[in-house]
Design a protein around this motif. Structure first.
Motif, mmCIF file in Angstrom:
data_model
loop_
_atom_site.group_PDB
_atom_site.id
_atom_site.type_symbol
_atom_site.label_atom_id
_atom_site.label_comp_id
_atom_site.label_asym_id
_atom_site.label_seq_id
_atom_site.Cartn_x
_atom_site.Cartn_y
_atom_site.Cartn_z
ATOM 1 N N THR A 1 -0.489 38.428 47.648
ATOM 2 C CA THR A 1 -0.838 37.049 47.931
ATOM 3 C C THR A 1 -2.327 36.959 48.155
ATOM 4 O OG1 THR A 1 -0.433 37.389 50.286
ATOM 5 C CG2 THR A 1 1.379 36.541 48.972
ATOM 6 N N GLY A 2 -2.889 35.791 47.830
ATOM 7 C CA GLY A 2 -4.289 35.564 48.105
ATOM 8 C C GLY A 2 -4.436 34.893 49.453
ATOM 9 N N THR A 3 -5.664 34.610 49.820
ATOM 10 C CA THR A 3 -5.921 33.883 51.055
ATOM 11 C C THR A 3 -6.900 32.778 50.756
ATOM 12 O OG1 THR A 3 -7.809 35.245 51.696
ATOM 13 C CG2 THR A 3 -5.618 36.008 52.376
ATOM 14 N N THR B 1 1.580 33.875 53.751
ATOM 15 C CA THR B 1 2.588 33.785 54.807
ATOM 16 C C THR B 1 2.302 32.565 55.664
ATOM 17 O OG1 THR B 1 2.884 36.174 54.847
ATOM 18 C CG2 THR B 1 3.576 34.956 56.802
ATOM 19 N N VAL B 2 3.339 31.803 55.933
ATOM 20 C CA VAL B 2 3.215 30.588 56.735
ATOM 21 C C VAL B 2 4.130 30.700 57.946
ATOM 22 C CG1 VAL B 2 3.546 28.095 56.764
ATOM 23 C CG2 VAL B 2 2.692 29.217 54.698
ATOM 24 N N ALA B 3 3.579 30.452 59.113
ATOM 25 C CA ALA B 3 4.364 30.403 60.353
ATOM 26 C C ALA B 3 5.224 31.647 60.520
ATOM 27 C CB ALA B 3 5.226 29.141 60.370
ATOM 28 N N GLY B 4 4.670 32.799 60.146
ATOM 29 C CA GLY B 4 5.388 34.050 60.318
ATOM 30 C C GLY B 4 6.462 34.303 59.290
ATOM 31 N N GLN B 5 6.567 33.438 58.282
ATOM 32 C CA GLN B 5 7.587 33.575 57.249
ATOM 33 C C GLN B 5 6.977 34.189 55.987
ATOM 34 O OE1 GLN B 5 10.831 32.735 57.815
ATOM 35 N NE2 GLN B 5 10.165 32.312 59.894
ATOM 36 N N PRO B 6 7.769 34.940 55.201
ATOM 37 C CA PRO B 6 7.271 35.416 53.916
ATOM 38 C C PRO B 6 7.093 34.254 52.950
ATOM 39 C CG PRO B 6 9.617 35.886 54.118
ATOM 40 C CD PRO B 6 9.159 35.363 55.446
ATOM 41 N N PRO B 7 6.316 34.446 51.894
ATOM 42 C CA PRO B 7 6.139 33.355 50.930
ATOM 43 C C PRO B 7 7.464 32.926 50.308
ATOM 44 C CG PRO B 7 4.570 35.144 50.539
ATOM 45 C CD PRO B 7 5.573 35.653 51.526
ATOM 46 N N ALA B 8 7.565 31.671 49.955
ATOM 47 C CA ALA B 8 8.766 31.178 49.273
ATOM 48 C C ALA B 8 8.921 31.874 47.933
ATOM 49 C CB ALA B 8 8.662 29.669 49.067
ATOM 50 N N ALA B 9 10.153 32.227 47.605
ATOM 51 C CA ALA B 9 10.431 32.806 46.293
ATOM 52 C C ALA B 9 10.241 31.748 45.218
ATOM 53 C CB ALA B 9 11.861 33.336 46.259
ATOM 54 N N TRP B 10 9.861 32.183 44.028
ATOM 55 C CA TRP B 10 9.739 31.289 42.874
ATOM 56 C C TRP B 10 10.842 31.610 41.879
ATOM 57 C CZ3 TRP B 10 4.171 29.903 40.912
ATOM 58 C CH2 TRP B 10 3.382 29.480 41.995
ATOM 59 N N LEU B 11 11.686 30.640 41.585
ATOM 60 C CA LEU B 11 12.651 30.728 40.487
ATOM 61 C C LEU B 11 12.097 29.850 39.376
ATOM 62 C CD1 LEU B 11 15.995 30.372 42.511
ATOM 63 C CD2 LEU B 11 14.830 32.478 41.801
ATOM 64 N N ALA B 12 11.747 30.463 38.246
ATOM 65 C CA ALA B 12 10.915 29.793 37.246
ATOM 66 C C ALA B 12 11.694 29.486 35.976
ATOM 67 C CB ALA B 12 9.698 30.666 36.916
ATOM 68 N N VAL B 13 11.390 28.335 35.387
ATOM 69 C CA VAL B 13 12.104 27.838 34.207
ATOM 70 C C VAL B 13 11.096 27.411 33.150
ATOM 71 C CG1 VAL B 13 13.675 26.077 33.310
ATOM 72 C CG2 VAL B 13 14.025 27.010 35.613
ATOM 73 N N THR B 14 11.298 27.896 31.919
ATOM 74 C CA THR B 14 10.541 27.371 30.789
ATOM 75 C C THR B 14 11.475 27.292 29.580
ATOM 76 O OG1 THR B 14 8.413 27.497 29.637
ATOM 77 C CG2 THR B 14 9.647 29.546 29.833
ATOM 78 N N GLY B 15 10.946 26.814 28.470
ATOM 79 C CA GLY B 15 11.729 26.633 27.250
ATOM 80 C C GLY B 15 11.163 25.460 26.480
ATOM 81 N N THR B 16 11.505 25.344 25.228
ATOM 82 C CA THR B 16 11.015 24.218 24.440
ATOM 83 C C THR B 16 11.603 22.907 24.951
ATOM 84 O OG1 THR B 16 10.806 25.668 22.514
ATOM 85 C CG2 THR B 16 10.790 23.300 22.099
ATOM 86 N N ASN B 17 12.871 22.932 25.320
ATOM 87 C CA ASN B 17 13.537 21.723 25.809
ATOM 88 C C ASN B 17 14.449 22.054 26.987
ATOM 89 O OD1 ASN B 17 12.712 19.629 23.781
ATOM 90 N ND2 ASN B 17 13.628 21.127 22.398
ATOM 91 N N VAL C 1 12.542 28.665 48.996
ATOM 92 C CA VAL C 1 12.507 28.979 47.567
ATOM 93 C C VAL C 1 12.043 27.740 46.818
ATOM 94 C CG1 VAL C 1 14.982 28.392 47.397
ATOM 95 C CG2 VAL C 1 13.925 29.780 45.607
ATOM 96 N N LEU C 2 11.312 27.941 45.727
ATOM 97 C CA LEU C 2 10.833 26.842 44.896
ATOM 98 C C LEU C 2 11.469 26.930 43.515
ATOM 99 C CD1 LEU C 2 7.011 26.929 45.757
ATOM 100 C CD2 LEU C 2 8.772 25.446 46.749
#
Length: 492
Positions: A7-9, A117-133, A180-181
């Motif tokens: 993670t960056g800061t 990290t926010v408020a002592g929590q690990p970063p939210a996981a990213w569930l990522a979606v792409t595709g033409t449609n 999670v995002l």
């Protein structure tokens, strides 16, 4: 339920001279966020219209330098360029940046670096979606499923709130950090996000699109495939689209990451699929060789919207696969799909009149999306046309010809579709409306109604962009619905 990658800061951007390319939604978000972190920000944009000037005034009031009417000259002293998604890789600004040894990244990359990290929590996981449609529908289905599990989540990226705003807003003013995002990513955004490493990701499908931007289908596919790089739990692919599976095979993932397929047929091991009207999981079960877990009924997908189209069943399976990869229970998949409501202009039921169904799929702006839309109905009067964006229509017409009761053509590039119909569906009646004014839609709907018989579907699925006649596809869909309403008012 963990995330991966450094993670960056905020401190790493303080004092840097950062050039933001583009004064659109993502550009304004990036400029404000980076300035708030102490960077010296200059925004450049080739436009100089009323909207740009208004946005510039607001940014300048926040201490941000804005240069309008020149998006090509590289500002001296720039340490980093942050681009809006639509700017082409060969833009003179980026060529100059490369010559100066300066990196070019997008807002998604900045957000990824800032997921501290926010408020002592690990970063939210990213569930990522792409595709033409299908990206937006799948991401919204996924967010609905995650919420049904009781997780704090939201749909971000190429949809809704800019992702930088979401990441930097976590835990602020007492807000609950996200667990999670659900992240929608375009090929443009993926091109400019080199360090992104998602928890799990899916490429829904691949078909030629935006080739003027990427330069070739190979380059387009490669940018889509970036979404799988560094995945930790699951790379989800479309079993009916081999190109998506090939991208999984080529990806460099974390040890233990699994390839998970989805199919509209009976699933094999490590797949999700459909059995006798049920969505079933043979991937995230204890014994996937012998067991399957029921997740939902097909009818649970946006109930009240009619029988779901095949491509929306596929979208639901993809969303379910990502949710299951994150540990979501089967009941939450069902409840989330039931709670999901499709956005307007995506296979939207408008009316039933005299036995004819009227469907608005104005969002079908390319041939791949339109093919899926046409495949959802048995007998169709098709309203099509607009700006072709370099597309050809022979394959689309060949695959759909048997379903066509008639065709009404509108828009600047309608001749390209007409020529494909002559070659591959010569017996289908065609009405060619030689006009590109917004009022053409009313005439198109009247002509489609004349061609339709009871049991038919009048389908607006243009296979083209809308800007020759309308501000956007939303306005085109609204015009279609209004025209159908005129039929109702006049004849019923």
């Amino acid at each position: 339920m963990t995330t991966h990658g450094p993670t960056g800061t905020p401190a790493e951007f303080a004092g840097q001279h950062i050039t933001v390319a583009g004064l659109g939604v993502s550009g304004i978000s990036a400029a404000r966020a980076l300035a708030g972190l102490g960077a010296h920000v200059t925004v450049v944009d080739g436009g100089d219209g009323e909207n740009q000037r208004a946005a510039a005034r607001e940014l300048e009031a926040a201490g941000i330098t804005v240069r309008l009417g020149d998006g090509e000259t590289f500002p001296e002293g720039t340490d980093l360029v942050v681009t809006s998604p639509g700017w082409k890789p060969d833009s003179p600004l980026f060529t100059a940046a490369a010559a100066a040894g300066v990196d070019v990244v997008g807002d998604v990359e900045i957000a990824w670096r800032l997921r501290e990290t926010v408020a002592g929590q690990p970063p939210a996981a990213w569930l990522a979606v792409t595709g033409t449609n299908g990206k937006t529908t799948t991401v919204r289905m996924l967010a609905s499923i995650l919420a049904a599990e009781g997780l704090h989540t939201t749909a971000v990226g190429n949809i809704g709130t800019p992702i930088i705003d979401v990441v930097l807003g976590q835990g602020k003013d007492g807000a609950r950090p996200y667990d999670v995002l659900a992240v929608e990513l375009s090929s443009y955004q993926l091109h400019w996000a080199p360090s992104l490493r998602a928890h799990s990701a899916v490429v829904l499908n691949l078909a030629p699109d935006h080739l003027d931007w990427h330069g070739s289908m190979e380059a387009y596919a490669a940018d889509k495939g970036r979404i799988y790089e560094g995945n930790t739990v699951a790379c989800v692919y479309n079993a009916a689209d081999k190109a998506t599976e090939d991208l999984v095979r080529e990806a460099d993932v974390e040890e233990g990451c699994r390839a998970i397929g989805f199919t509209l047929g009976t699933p094999g091991p490590s797949q999700l699929g459909v059995v006798e009207g049920l969505l079933v999981d043979r991937a995230f079960v204890e014994n996937r060789q012998q067991q399957a877990q029921e997740l939902a009924e097909v009818s649970d997908i946006a109930p009240g919207s009619g029988t779901p189209a095949p491509h929306n069943i596929a979208n639901a399976l993809a969303a379910a696969a990502l949710a299951r990869a994150f540990g979501v229970r089967p009941a939450a998949v069902r409840d989330g799909l039931r709670a999901f409501h499709p956005e307007a202009h995506r296979i939207q039921h408008v009316a039933d009149l005299d036995g004819v169904t009227y469907i608005d799929d104005s969002k079908a702006t390319n041939t791949h999306a339109t093919e899926a839309s046409l495949a959802a109905y048995e007998h169709i009067v098709w309203i099509a046309g607009g700006l072709a964006k370099g597309a050809t229509f022979d394959e689309l017409v060949q695959k759909s010809a048997a379903r066509l009761r008639g065709v009404v053509l509108i828009g600047a590039d309608r001749a390209l579709i007409r020529e494909a119909l002559v070659r591959h569906a010569p017996d289908v009646p065609v009405v060619d409306l030689d006009r590109t004014d917004t009022g053409a839609m009313s005439e198109a709907v009247r002509e489609a109604t004349r061609l339709a018989e009871p049991g038919d579907t009048v389908l607006l699925a243009p296979a083209c962009a809308s800007m020759d006649m309308f501000v956007n596809y939303n306005k085109r869909g609204e015009a279609f619905a209004a025209a159908v309403g005129e039929l109702t008012a006049r004849d019923h």
